[in-house]
Design an enzyme around this catalytic site. Structure first.
Site, PDB file in Angstrom:
ATOM      1  N   GLY A 132      30.066   0.249  15.860  1.00  0.00           N
ATOM      2  CA  GLY A 132      29.916  -0.271  14.503  1.00  0.00           C
ATOM      3  C   GLY A 132      30.932   0.377  13.589  1.00  0.00           C
ATOM      4  O   GLY A 132      31.778   1.163  14.020  1.00  0.00           O
TER       5      GLY A 132
ATOM      6  N   GLY B  34      25.234   3.735  10.632  1.00  0.00           N
ATOM      7  CA  GLY B  34      24.008   4.272  11.205  1.00  0.00           C
ATOM      8  C   GLY B  34      24.086   4.515  12.705  1.00  0.00           C
ATOM      9  O   GLY B  34      23.056   4.711  13.351  1.00  0.00           O
TER      10      GLY B  34
ATOM     11  N   SER C 109      25.267   7.092  14.647  1.00  0.00           N
ATOM     12  CA  SER C 109      24.819   8.397  15.150  1.00  0.00           C
ATOM     13  C   SER C 109      23.315   8.561  14.985  1.00  0.00           C
ATOM     14  O   SER C 109      22.629   9.056  15.898  1.00  0.00           O
ATOM     15  CB  SER C 109      25.556   9.528  14.436  1.00  0.00           C
ATOM     16  OG  SER C 109      26.920   9.492  14.742  1.00  0.00           O
TER      17      SER C 109
ATOM     18  N   THR D  28      32.568  15.639  20.333  1.00  0.00           N
ATOM     19  CA  THR D  28      33.939  15.529  20.833  1.00  0.00           C
ATOM     20  C   THR D  28      34.977  15.796  19.759  1.00  0.00           C
ATOM     21  O   THR D  28      36.172  15.712  20.022  1.00  0.00           O
ATOM     22  CB  THR D  28      34.184  14.123  21.410  1.00  0.00           C
ATOM     23  OG1 THR D  28      34.001  13.163  20.370  1.00  0.00           O
ATOM     24  CG2 THR D  28      33.257  13.838  22.578  1.00  0.00           C
ATOM     25  N   ALA D  29      34.538  16.128  18.567  1.00  0.00           N
ATOM     26  CA  ALA D  29      35.452  16.257  17.428  1.00  0.00           C
ATOM     27  C   ALA D  29      36.286  17.523  17.468  1.00  0.00           C
ATOM     28  O   ALA D  29      35.812  18.584  17.867  1.00  0.00           O
ATOM     29  CB  ALA D  29      34.669  16.237  16.121  1.00  0.00           C
TER      30      ALA D  29
ATOM     31  N   HIS E 277      26.451  16.270  10.122  1.00  0.00           N
ATOM     32  CA  HIS E 277      25.920  15.805  11.409  1.00  0.00           C
ATOM     33  C   HIS E 277      25.038  16.878  12.043  1.00  0.00           C
ATOM     34  O   HIS E 277      23.990  16.568  12.612  1.00  0.00           O
ATOM     35  CB  HIS E 277      27.057  15.436  12.363  1.00  0.00           C
ATOM     36  CG  HIS E 277      27.467  14.009  12.295  1.00  0.00           C
ATOM     37  ND1 HIS E 277      26.810  13.014  12.967  1.00  0.00           N
ATOM     38  CD2 HIS E 277      28.477  13.407  11.627  1.00  0.00           C
ATOM     39  CE1 HIS E 277      27.388  11.857  12.732  1.00  0.00           C
ATOM     40  NE2 HIS E 277      28.409  12.064  11.910  1.00  0.00           N
TER      41      HIS E 277
END
Length: 173
Positions: A9, A14, A16, A35-36, A50
């Protein structure tokens, strides 16, 4: 055998939140794979937001490339997100689309050889304004091809729109 659910998306759709709810519905102690790569202060704030969304029931791994080598066999894992995962490959290969896509596909294939339930979060970056730069357009193409590959291998695909999950590909019962 692996079960793969792709959630895609736009930004702030929405994805995560839905992925985390889905994982918690499947088990009480899921894994979160971040993975950031933290590029700047603004992105660090996004990561912190997050982190606040997850409680102590989550086991968290940070891995920018080799997700398939994490100890996630038999687990329910949210991998968030494919876009940042791809960015790491793209950066490491000096923006080589073909090599980045190949490395990403290798990781997806390896992941699917691990027993467990995996939810991959990704972005539909090609649905908006075209990138102004050649490198931006190259990454948009990479993301689109990567999403197509994961969707083709996934058991289920959900598109998030304004916080609502739309089933694109339902699992075969």
């Amino acid at each position: 055998m692996a079960y793969l659910h792709l959630i895609t998306g736009g930004a702030r759709s929405g994805k995560s939140r839905y992925a985390q709810q889905l994982a918690l519905g499947w088990c009480s102690n899921p894994v979160y794979v971040a993975t950031a790569r933290v590029w700047d202060d603004e992105f660090a704030e996004r990561v912190a937001r997050h982190q606040l969304d997850r409680g102590p029931e989550w086991t968290v791994f940070e891995e920018m490339r080799l997700v398939s080598q994490l100890p996630i066999a038999g687990q329910t894992a949210v991998i968030d997100c494919a876009t940042l995962w791809l960015t790491n490959f793209f950066s490491d290969t000096n923006s080589n689309v073909a090599k980045s896509l190949d490395l990403f596909k290798q990781e997806i294939d390896a992941l699917l050889n691990i027993p467990g339930r995996f939810i991959i979060v990704t972005n539909e970056i090609g649905m908006g304004v075209h990138a102004e730069t050649a490198i931006g357009r190259a990454f948009t193409d990479l993301q689109g091809w990567a999403n197509q590959y994961v969707a083709s291998r996934a058991d289920a695909v959900t598109l998030m729109v304004s916080g609502l999950p739309l089933v694109v590909k339902a699992p075969i019962p």
